[in-house]
Motif scaffolding. Structure first.
Motif, PDB file in Angstrom:
ATOM      1  N   ARG A   3       4.264   1.854  -4.074  1.00  0.00           N
ATOM      2  CA  ARG A   3       4.243   0.580  -3.353  1.00  0.00           C
ATOM      3  C   ARG A   3       3.361  -0.434  -4.069  1.00  0.00           C
ATOM      4  O   ARG A   3       3.756  -1.589  -4.294  1.00  0.00           O
ATOM      5  N   ASP A   4       2.158  -0.019  -4.456  1.00  0.00           N
ATOM      6  CA  ASP A   4       1.229  -0.920  -5.139  1.00  0.00           C
ATOM      7  C   ASP A   4       1.772  -1.333  -6.506  1.00  0.00           C
ATOM      8  O   ASP A   4       1.639  -2.498  -6.914  1.00  0.00           O
ATOM      9  N   THR A   5       2.368  -0.382  -7.216  1.00  0.00           N
ATOM     10  CA  THR A   5       2.913  -0.680  -8.540  1.00  0.00           C
ATOM     11  C   THR A   5       4.010  -1.728  -8.449  1.00  0.00           C
ATOM     12  O   THR A   5       4.071  -2.669  -9.260  1.00  0.00           O
ATOM     13  N   ASP A  44      -5.864   6.543  -9.850  1.00  0.00           N
ATOM     14  CA  ASP A  44      -5.661   5.432  -8.912  1.00  0.00           C
ATOM     15  C   ASP A  44      -6.156   5.760  -7.511  1.00  0.00           C
ATOM     16  O   ASP A  44      -6.490   4.854  -6.739  1.00  0.00           O
ATOM     17  N   ASP A  94      -1.581 -10.545  -1.538  1.00  0.00           N
ATOM     18  CA  ASP A  94      -0.647  -9.584  -2.128  1.00  0.00           C
ATOM     19  C   ASP A  94      -1.275  -8.863  -3.316  1.00  0.00           C
ATOM     20  O   ASP A  94      -1.094  -7.654  -3.490  1.00  0.00           O
ATOM     21  N   PRO A 108      -9.091   1.610  -0.718  1.00  0.00           N
ATOM     22  CA  PRO A 108      -9.157   0.161  -0.500  1.00  0.00           C
ATOM     23  C   PRO A 108     -10.581  -0.259  -0.141  1.00  0.00           C
ATOM     24  O   PRO A 108     -11.317   0.484   0.515  1.00  0.00           O
ATOM     25  N   ASP A 126       2.504  -5.108  -7.938  1.00  0.00           N
ATOM     26  CA  ASP A 126       1.914  -5.612  -9.181  1.00  0.00           C
ATOM     27  C   ASP A 126       2.991  -6.141 -10.125  1.00  0.00           C
ATOM     28  O   ASP A 126       2.798  -7.159 -10.803  1.00  0.00           O
ATOM     29  N   HIS A 157      -3.257  -6.073  -2.345  1.00  0.00           N
ATOM     30  CA  HIS A 157      -2.486  -5.075  -1.590  1.00  0.00           C
ATOM     31  C   HIS A 157      -2.916  -5.031  -0.126  1.00  0.00           C
ATOM     32  O   HIS A 157      -3.052  -3.960   0.466  1.00  0.00           O
TER      33      HIS A 157
END
Length: 513
Positions: free
Chosen positions: A112-114, A373, A219, A378, A117, A222
């Motif tokens: 999701r994060d990738t 990662d 965004d 967070p 990005d 994240h």
């Protein structure tokens, strides 16, 4: 596994072939993709730690030209290339036909994060990011050079803090004036520097297809679980609940002191005329006492803290040329935290020490995770670990104080939580305004800061110091180097208070029968 032996990660031509191999490697199964991710993460950790330690060295000595140049060389020559290859590697992961076959529980957040990005990446923003990093370094350099001659010695801004806690009001006022005059000398340059930062950040947002930098940053950070509107609601809640309580505390202080009005130099000393809290005189005393506190709280945490006393993991004293603030940095390759701060013998230094130790404990607990990662949560939750330590060590402050002074320290800390929440709302609201009004003038920015002070601030009388008040935001490092990193402290403070409450119920009540 890729070997890093003999590789100088400060030089792009030495790390580029390794990244090229990752880009060209054939991946024919989910298992092969997982192995690729693990190996890539380990190499990223090696390169990232190299850059991080260049930053550490620069913040520890902002006046050393050789150190500064080494850091800037990495920023200008290596980081831009890392950004480019990082995007290509992200695309290789996201486009892999085996990505969706990875374990959904383990890899959902990473994917999701990738993908976010990838959606944000614009090559033209790399140079803008480099320029922002250099401007942030300049801010650190300006602040690190700030000293005043006071009480017969040259002193840093941090070292002046103790003079705002003495009982002699004339000394406190003199200290406040000395610090304010010194900060104001650089206010014009800092304002101009910040103007450049705002412009660059707005352009980054426009390049990525956003209307403003605030929405882009939500965004980029994240922030999938809360919105700018949620932050504004949080600001309002603080205004309605915390600000009146803070002002009641301040009014009580004014009445006890018998003053017509509270001035800026009336907020740090003891209202009963007792000597200022001084938990330690030398940094090593602070380290030794903190170790004893953590051993009493948890033998495991005590061992974790002692592992940092190795001569390479702590830089704690305040000195000329050292950047302001404090931070904990995880060295993912060596799997060893590093703590930086500016201690001068105050209670707030002890709070900073246990706060940053909380971050370090979080890092140590996560350092076994194979995916690099995932070794950092967070920020909203990372700060829970840090702020919890400030509260959970209350019961062990007798390592530094008499019972009476330990109670004073606890009360000051709890009252300080009320005021820090108001400050968090101020900084967060300021940033929302800054970046949704990117064309504002310096004068409009100053006026907005004054208005937020009226909304969230104390009952202080600022007469004679109106010009200094307008630039009070300039001392907040996060505005310059970590934009929109501040609301996390407010969210985490609530979590830390909840943990502390559970600690009181589960441990303290049981212990006391």
């Amino acid at each position: 596994m890729v070997s890093v032996e003999g590789i100088d990660a400060r030089k792009w031509d030495q790390i580029q072939p390794v990244y090229q191999e990752f880009l060209e490697r054939e991946i024919d199964s989910a298992e092969a993709l997982e192995q690729w991710l693990l190996e890539l993460g380990q190499f990223d950790a090696f390169v990232g730690e190299t850059g991080s330690m260049l930053y550490v060295e620069m913040t520890c000595d902002t006046e050393n030209e050789e150190i500064k140049q080494a850091y800037l060389d990495f920023v200008e020559q290596v980081q831009p290339e890392l950004a480019k290859v990082g995007d290509l590697l992200n695309r290789k992961l996201a486009d892999s036909p085996h990505a969706d076959a990875l374990d959904s529980v383990e890899y959902n957040v990473l994917l999701r994060d990738t993908r976010m990005d990838l959606a944000l990446f614009r090559e033209e923003n790399i140079a803008l990011g480099t320029e922002l990093t250099k401007l942030g370094q300049r801010y650190n350099e300006i602040c690190g050079a700030m000293t005043v001659d006071f009480d017969g010695e040259e002193r840093t801004m941090q070292q002046m803090g103790k003079y705002l806690q003495v009982n002699d009001r004339e000394v406190r006022e003199s200290a406040y004036r000395a610090v304010g005059e010194r900060r104001f000398q650089d206010s014009e340059e800092i304002d101009e520097l910040f103007d450049k930062m705002v412009g660059l950040r707005h352009q980054i947002a426009l390049n990525a297809g956003y209307e403003n930098f605030r929405d882009y940053t939500f965004d980029a950070k994240h922030r999938f679980d809360y919105s700018p509107e949620d932050c504004e609601s949080f600001q309002t809640a603080i205004e309605q609940i915390c600000v009146p309580l803070m002002r009641d505390i301040d009014e009580e202080r004014r009445a006890v002191l018998g003053l017509d009005a509270l001035r800026m130099w009336d907020m740090g000393h003891d209202v009963k005329g007792r000597s200022p809290l001084q938990p330690f005189a030398e940094v090593e005393e602070m380290v030794a006492g903190t170790s004893r506190m953590f051993h009493r709280l948890s033998p495991e945490l005590g061992e974790f803290f002692d592992s940092l006393r190795d001569g390479t993991s702590l830089d704690l004293d305040s000195r000329k040329g050292k950047a302001p603030g404090g931070y904990q940095l995880q060295r993912d390759h060596s799997r060893k935290p590093f703590i930086f701060m500016n201690a001068t013998g105050l209670q707030r230094d002890l709070e900073t020490m246990v706060h940053e130790a909380g971050h370090a404990f979080h890092s140590i607990y996560a350092d076994h995770l194979p995916l690099v990662d995932y070794r950092s949560a967070p920020i909203e939750f990372c700060e829970v670990a840090a702020m919890s330590m400030e509260l959970l060590t209350h019961d062990f402050l007798d390592e530094f104080y008499s019972p009476e002074d330990a109670n004073r320290a606890v009360r000051e800390h709890l009252e300080g939580i009320v005021s820090i929440l108001a400050w968090i709302a101020t900084i967060d609201a300021f940033q929302h305004w800054i970046y949704t009004n990117p064309g504002h003038t310096k004068e409009e920015r100053h006026q907005q800061w004054i208005e937020l002070g009226e909304r969230f601030g104390s009952i202080l009388d600022w007469s004679e110091f109106e010009e200094w008040r307008k630039v009070g935001w300039q001392r907040q490092l996060h505005l310059f180097s970590y934009p929109f990193y501040y609301i996390e402290y407010g969210i985490a403070q609530l979590g830390a208070l909840q943990l502390w409450l559970q600690y009181q119920i589960i441990f303290v009540d049981v212990r006391d029968g």
